[in-house]
Design an enzyme around this catalytic site. Structure first.
Site, mmCIF file in Angstrom:
data_model
loop_
_atom_site.group_PDB
_atom_site.id
_atom_site.type_symbol
_atom_site.label_atom_id
_atom_site.label_comp_id
_atom_site.label_asym_id
_atom_site.label_seq_id
_atom_site.Cartn_x
_atom_site.Cartn_y
_atom_site.Cartn_z
ATOM 1 N N ASP A 7 0.556 -1.020 0.000
ATOM 2 C CA ASP A 7 -0.302 0.096 0.130
ATOM 3 C C ASP A 7 0.719 1.646 -0.372
ATOM 4 O O ASP A 7 1.253 1.325 0.691
ATOM 5 C CB ASP A 7 -0.130 0.336 1.178
ATOM 6 C CG ASP A 7 -2.545 0.815 1.118
ATOM 7 O OD1 ASP A 7 -2.109 1.853 0.092
ATOM 8 O OD2 ASP A 7 -2.352 1.518 2.633
ATOM 9 N N GLU A 67 -1.617 -1.638 -4.803
ATOM 10 C CA GLU A 67 -3.236 -0.085 -4.451
ATOM 11 C C GLU A 67 -2.785 0.087 -5.866
ATOM 12 O O GLU A 67 -2.004 1.081 -5.993
ATOM 13 C CB GLU A 67 -2.964 -0.085 -3.761
ATOM 14 C CG GLU A 67 -4.739 1.222 -3.510
ATOM 15 C CD GLU A 67 -4.860 1.877 -1.749
ATOM 16 O OE1 GLU A 67 -5.700 1.172 -0.882
ATOM 17 O OE2 GLU A 67 -4.278 2.153 -1.816
ATOM 18 N N ASP A 140 -1.999 1.093 7.422
ATOM 19 C CA ASP A 140 -1.570 1.051 6.011
ATOM 20 C C ASP A 140 -1.227 -0.123 5.698
ATOM 21 O O ASP A 140 -1.453 -0.822 5.029
ATOM 22 C CB ASP A 140 -0.123 2.038 5.241
ATOM 23 C CG ASP A 140 -0.909 3.236 5.483
ATOM 24 O OD1 ASP A 140 -1.917 3.264 4.477
ATOM 25 O OD2 ASP A 140 -0.573 3.979 6.567
#
Length: 165
Positions: A7, A67, A140
């Site tokens: 991420d 992501e 995260d």
């Protein structure tokens, strides 16, 4: 198969490594790469890249899920996130690891079954899917874990569908 979820972020880049063994998912590593706003922006990007390279070299994932960019209300922040994401994609591609990208909506759909699920719902499901008693990590890092599981589910589905063809 080992899968790494990432991420990307400037202050915190989440990462998680899972492995699929006999339909069971095992968590190998989870955490964040933290940078300081006191550092220059190029130094922050370098720290993200160098740290990610070490993690990839240590765990040698077969595939990486990252992501995909989402719409940000702050254009300056969106540009910086895009640059961090670029570093992540570069490092993963440089290690010749196959890269897959998923939107937050796709991740929520794969983990919870509902694309508008909350972060708490995603965290609870990732904990259940890995049979963990606790998952006390930075958001995260939790998001990176969800990305890895999302890719596991998606790649398994692609494999099953290819066998039926």
């Amino acid at each position: 198969m080992r899968i790494m979820g990432i991420d990307p972020g400037i202050a915190h880049t989440g990462h998680a490594v899972i492995e699929s063994l006999d339909q069971k998912l095992l968590l190998h590593d989870i955490g964040i790469i933290k940078t300081s706003p006191k550092e220059s922006f190029p130094d922050r990007l370098k720290k993200i890249g160098d740290s990610l390279k070490k993690i990839i070299e240590e765990y040698r994932p077969d595939e990486v899920s990252v992501e995909d960019i989402f719409i940000a209300s702050n254009p300056k922040l969106a540009l910086k996130l895009g640059q961090a994401r670029g570093v992540v994609l570069y490092i993963a591609s440089k290690t010749q690891t196959q890269i897959y990208e998923y939107t937050p909506l796709q991740v929520k759909q794969a983990i919870v079954g509902y694309g508008r699920a909350t972060k708490d719902q995603v965290r609870i499901m990732t904990k259940l899917l890995l049979n963990l008693k606790e998952l006390k990590v930075h958001d995260d890092a939790s998001d990176a874990l969800a990305l890895a599981i999302c890719h596991h589910h998606s790649s398994h589905l692609r494999y099953c569908l290819s066998k039926k063809s």
